[in-house]
Design an enzyme around this catalytic site. Structure first.
Site, PDB file in Angstrom:
ATOM      1  N   GLU A  80       0.844  -1.149   0.055  1.00  0.00           N
ATOM      2  CA  GLU A  80      -0.047  -0.196   0.159  1.00  0.00           C
ATOM      3  C   GLU A  80       0.840   1.280  -0.006  1.00  0.00           C
ATOM      4  OE1 GLU A  80      -3.163  -0.064   2.975  1.00  0.00           O
ATOM      5  OE2 GLU A  80      -3.546   2.192   2.585  1.00  0.00           O
ATOM      6  N   LYS A 258      -7.727  -0.428  11.311  1.00  0.00           N
ATOM      7  CA  LYS A 258      -7.011  -0.930  10.160  1.00  0.00           C
ATOM      8  C   LYS A 258      -5.712  -0.098   9.832  1.00  0.00           C
ATOM      9  CE  LYS A 258      -6.457  -0.982   5.420  1.00  0.00           C
ATOM     10  NZ  LYS A 258      -5.337  -0.193   4.701  1.00  0.00           N
ATOM     11  N   ASP A 274       3.521 -14.352  11.274  1.00  0.00           N
ATOM     12  CA  ASP A 274       1.902 -14.940  10.806  1.00  0.00           C
ATOM     13  C   ASP A 274       1.110 -13.692  11.092  1.00  0.00           C
ATOM     14  OD1 ASP A 274      -0.573 -15.955  10.712  1.00  0.00           O
ATOM     15  OD2 ASP A 274      -0.052 -18.057  11.481  1.00  0.00           O
ATOM     16  N   HIS A 372      -1.734  10.679   0.543  1.00  0.00           N
ATOM     17  CA  HIS A 372      -2.240   9.338   0.018  1.00  0.00           C
ATOM     18  C   HIS A 372      -2.231   9.289  -1.639  1.00  0.00           C
ATOM     19  CE1 HIS A 372      -3.346   5.165   0.920  1.00  0.00           C
ATOM     20  NE2 HIS A 372      -4.152   5.381  -0.345  1.00  0.00           N
TER      21      HIS A 372
HETATM   22  P1  NAD Z   1       8.192 -24.175  15.727  1.00  0.00           P
HETATM   23  O1  NAD Z   1       7.233 -25.400  16.424  1.00  0.00           O
HETATM   24  O2  NAD Z   1       8.578 -24.326  14.584  1.00  0.00           O
HETATM   25  O3  NAD Z   1       9.176 -23.651  16.830  1.00  0.00           O
HETATM   26  C1  NAD Z   1       8.855 -23.610  18.151  1.00  0.00           C
HETATM   27  C2  NAD Z   1       9.887 -24.485  18.914  1.00  0.00           C
HETATM   28  O4  NAD Z   1      11.247 -24.095  18.640  1.00  0.00           O
HETATM   29  C3  NAD Z   1       9.771 -24.688  20.331  1.00  0.00           C
HETATM   30  O5  NAD Z   1       8.426 -25.408  20.627  1.00  0.00           O
HETATM   31  C4  NAD Z   1      11.085 -25.081  20.855  1.00  0.00           C
HETATM   32  O6  NAD Z   1      10.975 -26.325  20.942  1.00  0.00           O
HETATM   33  C5  NAD Z   1      11.887 -24.642  19.718  1.00  0.00           C
HETATM   34  N1  NAD Z   1      13.012 -23.492  20.435  1.00  0.00           N
HETATM   35  C6  NAD Z   1      14.329 -23.478  19.801  1.00  0.00           C
HETATM   36  N2  NAD Z   1      14.664 -22.304  20.626  1.00  0.00           N
HETATM   37  C7  NAD Z   1      13.424 -21.609  21.237  1.00  0.00           C
HETATM   38  C8  NAD Z   1      13.665 -20.312  21.835  1.00  0.00           C
HETATM   39  N3  NAD Z   1      14.695 -19.656  22.062  1.00  0.00           N
HETATM   40  N4  NAD Z   1      12.340 -20.094  22.477  1.00  0.00           N
HETATM   41  C9  NAD Z   1      11.309 -20.717  22.118  1.00  0.00           C
HETATM   42  N5  NAD Z   1      11.423 -21.882  21.472  1.00  0.00           N
HETATM   43  C10 NAD Z   1      12.557 -22.333  20.939  1.00  0.00           C
HETATM   44  O7  NAD Z   1       7.021 -22.908  15.765  1.00  0.00           O
HETATM   45  P2  NAD Z   1       6.132 -22.459  16.541  1.00  0.00           P
HETATM   46  O8  NAD Z   1       6.469 -20.830  17.156  1.00  0.00           O
HETATM   47  O9  NAD Z   1       5.427 -23.302  17.771  1.00  0.00           O
HETATM   48  O10 NAD Z   1       4.741 -22.095  15.656  1.00  0.00           O
HETATM   49  C11 NAD Z   1       4.538 -21.073  14.774  1.00  0.00           C
HETATM   50  C12 NAD Z   1       3.980 -21.362  13.472  1.00  0.00           C
HETATM   51  O11 NAD Z   1       2.606 -22.050  13.612  1.00  0.00           O
HETATM   52  C13 NAD Z   1       3.640 -20.278  12.597  1.00  0.00           C
HETATM   53  O12 NAD Z   1       4.290 -20.724  11.133  1.00  0.00           O
HETATM   54  C14 NAD Z   1       2.167 -19.980  12.390  1.00  0.00           C
HETATM   55  O13 NAD Z   1       2.005 -19.768  11.034  1.00  0.00           O
HETATM   56  C15 NAD Z   1       1.739 -21.506  12.612  1.00  0.00           C
HETATM   57  N6  NAD Z   1       0.503 -22.026  13.187  1.00  0.00           N
HETATM   58  C16 NAD Z   1      -0.319 -20.876  13.692  1.00  0.00           C
HETATM   59  C17 NAD Z   1      -1.673 -21.258  14.049  1.00  0.00           C
HETATM   60  C18 NAD Z   1      -2.577 -20.190  14.609  1.00  0.00           C
HETATM   61  O14 NAD Z   1      -1.944 -19.065  14.945  1.00  0.00           O
HETATM   62  N7  NAD Z   1      -3.864 -20.539  15.013  1.00  0.00           N
HETATM   63  C19 NAD Z   1      -2.080 -22.697  14.216  1.00  0.00           C
HETATM   64  C20 NAD Z   1      -1.239 -23.400  13.611  1.00  0.00           C
HETATM   65  C21 NAD Z   1       0.351 -23.309  13.102  1.00  0.00           C
END
Ligand code: NAD
Length: 418
Positions: A80, A258, A274, A372
């Site tokens: 945008e 927005k 996300d 804009h």
């Molecule tokens: P992930 O599982 O890939 O990574 C998280 C993992 O990384 C942790 O469980 C931990 O084991 C590890 N880790 C390593 N170093 C860490 C640190 N310093 N701090 C924390 N954890 C560390 O990702 P995630 O963050 O659990 O999930 C994010 C993804 O899930 C996004 O891509 C999102 O789009 C997707 N998602 C979103 C939804 C929703 O928002 N409703 C639902 C499903 C999936």
């Protein structure tokens, strides 16, 4: 960086701008190369399904930010026009008042486990709470890495909920996600507890998933905009009037928010996070008190200056998701010098506030359309077939005439090409 105030950056060609930012933020040649190369189709093919290409969006930098005393240029990915200029403008006007001051609740998310068909829901709720320690221990065993970094399940809550199809018991896992956004992490934990929750409650578990209403993961920012810096007492009053309508009127609040999300989503996207999760959280949080309202507040302090503040859930991560995979996001994380996911969430809140302030100021003074449309004029010129230098020339003529449409662009283009 020494100073995020980089006057005239907008006049440079993109490659020169990148050089300035790279020098100021200490990017390596590799980082710059990654940013320029962008996402390759082979990388994209590992990120999503049935990939046939990549979709590119402009990446710019908002300048002028001072956040908790530190100078910062903020990369923003947005299609945008005028969003990045407005964020820079809002941040510039906050500088006289010392910039943005932030705080947060920390990176805590909720997962929900829904149990149905329970004869004694209130008793079952208490049983879940009675088994709290056991459930926390079992969930944490699923993610030793998260626990190692100081995160993991910290608490369990339980609610009895009346619904159209009967009474349910819903357990909430309260999980400190540290530097992860956490959806995968908490979903895995919630799924693992399902059989035990069925045993404890005597019910049947259906949903086991994160809540995007991240009310325990709030980021806050505040800035003082000096009256003389923003156009005087009348502008201060105009902004307060506009913001007051957004507080009470959902029609206005939706547009107000927005505008905030113009800034928020652009940084969320640029860091490979996300966008839908943050957007769902923001709008749900804005409705939490029963009526949809604005995410910012504006007041006049005793000196007659404008005090703007924002509080919203910002569930973003530095590990997991696309942040460590997308080459541009990796470089953006370096430009921002991020220390933690919590740090990123607070920067995002500042951008949301700067963006919102800039829009309100324009609305309260000259109206938003002029600035804009000036930027929009370039798009219109391209649509009419202008290329290279002619884009600027056609856009400038239309902006000066205040007639910005494809027909007029085509006429001017014809004249210039004669
Ligand atoms: P992930 O599982 O890939 O990574 C998280 C993992 O990384 C942790 O469980 C931990 O084991 C590890 N880790 C390593 N170093 C860490 C640190 N310093 N701090 C924390 N954890 C560390 O990702 P995630 O963050 O659990 O999930 C994010 C993804 O899930 C996004 O891509 C999102 O789009 C997707 N998602 C979103 C939804 C929703 O928002 N409703 C639902 C499903 C999936």
């Amino acid at each position: 960086m020494k100073s995020s105030r980089i006057p005239g950056i907008y006049k440079l060609p993109p490659v020169e701008r990148l050089k300035v930012i790279a020098k100021e933020t200490g990017l390596s040649a590799d980082d710059v190369g990654q940013l320029i190369a962008g996402l390759a189709v082979e990388q994209a093919d590992r990120m999503a399904e049935n990939v046939i290409g990549t979709f590119q969006v402009p990446l710019g930098v908002a300048t002028n930010f001072i956040i908790d005393g530190l100078e910062l240029a903020v990369p923003m990915a947005t299609e945008e026009p005028s969003v990045i200029a407005a964020a820079s403008n809002g941040a510039r006007m906050a500088r006289e008042g010392g910039g943005f001051v932030t705080s947060s609740t920390g990176p805590v998310m909720r997962a929900q486990i829904q149990a149905v068909g329970i004869a004694d829901p209130f008793g079952a709720r208490q049983e879940i709470l009675n088994h709290k320690d056991e459930l926390i221990k079992a969930a944490n065993e699923k993610d030793p890495m998260l626990v190692k970094f100081g995160g993991g399940v910290k608490d369990i809550e339980a609610y009895v909920i009346e619904s159209r199809v009967g009474t349910m018991v819903v357990a909430h896992l309260i999980v400190d996600c540290r530097d992860a956004m956490g959806a995968n992490a908490v979903n895995t934990m919630a799924e693992s507890l399902a059989p035990r929750i069925e045993q404890i409650t005597g019910g049947r578990v259906y949903l086991r998933i994160i809540s995007n209403l991240a009310d325990l993961r709030l980021a806050r920012a505040k800035a003082v905009f000096k009256a003389q810096e923003i156009g005087g007492a009348e502008v201060v009053d105009g902004i307060i009037q506009a913001a007051a309508l957004a507080e009470v009127d959902p029609y206005r609040a939706a547009t107000h928010n927005k505008g905030i999300m113009n800034g928020v989503t652009a940084v969320v996207l640029a860091t490979g996070n996300d966008t839908r999760a943050v957007e769902a959280g923001a709008h749900a949080y804005a409705s939490m008190r029963g009526r949809y309202t604005s995410l910012t507040r504006y007041e006049k302090n005793k000196d007659g200056d404008l005090v703007g503040s924002i509080e919203m859930p910002v569930a973003v991560g530095l590990v997991g998701g696309a942040t460590r995979v997308h080459p541009v996001a990796k470089t953006v994380v370096k430009i921002l010098g991020l220390k933690s996911a919590d740090h990123l969430s607070r920067i995002i809140a500042c951008v949301g506030l700067a963006q919102n302030f800039a829009a309100l100021r324009a609305l309260a003074s000259e109206g938003i359309q002029r600035g804009h449309m000036t930027l929009h004029a370039k798009n219109v010129a391209v649509q009419a077939g202008a290329r290279c230098d002619l884009v600027e020339m056609v856009a400038a003529r239309m902006a000066a005439e205040r007639r910005i449409n494809v027909d007029r662009a085509a006429e001017i283009l014809k004249e210039l090409e004669k």
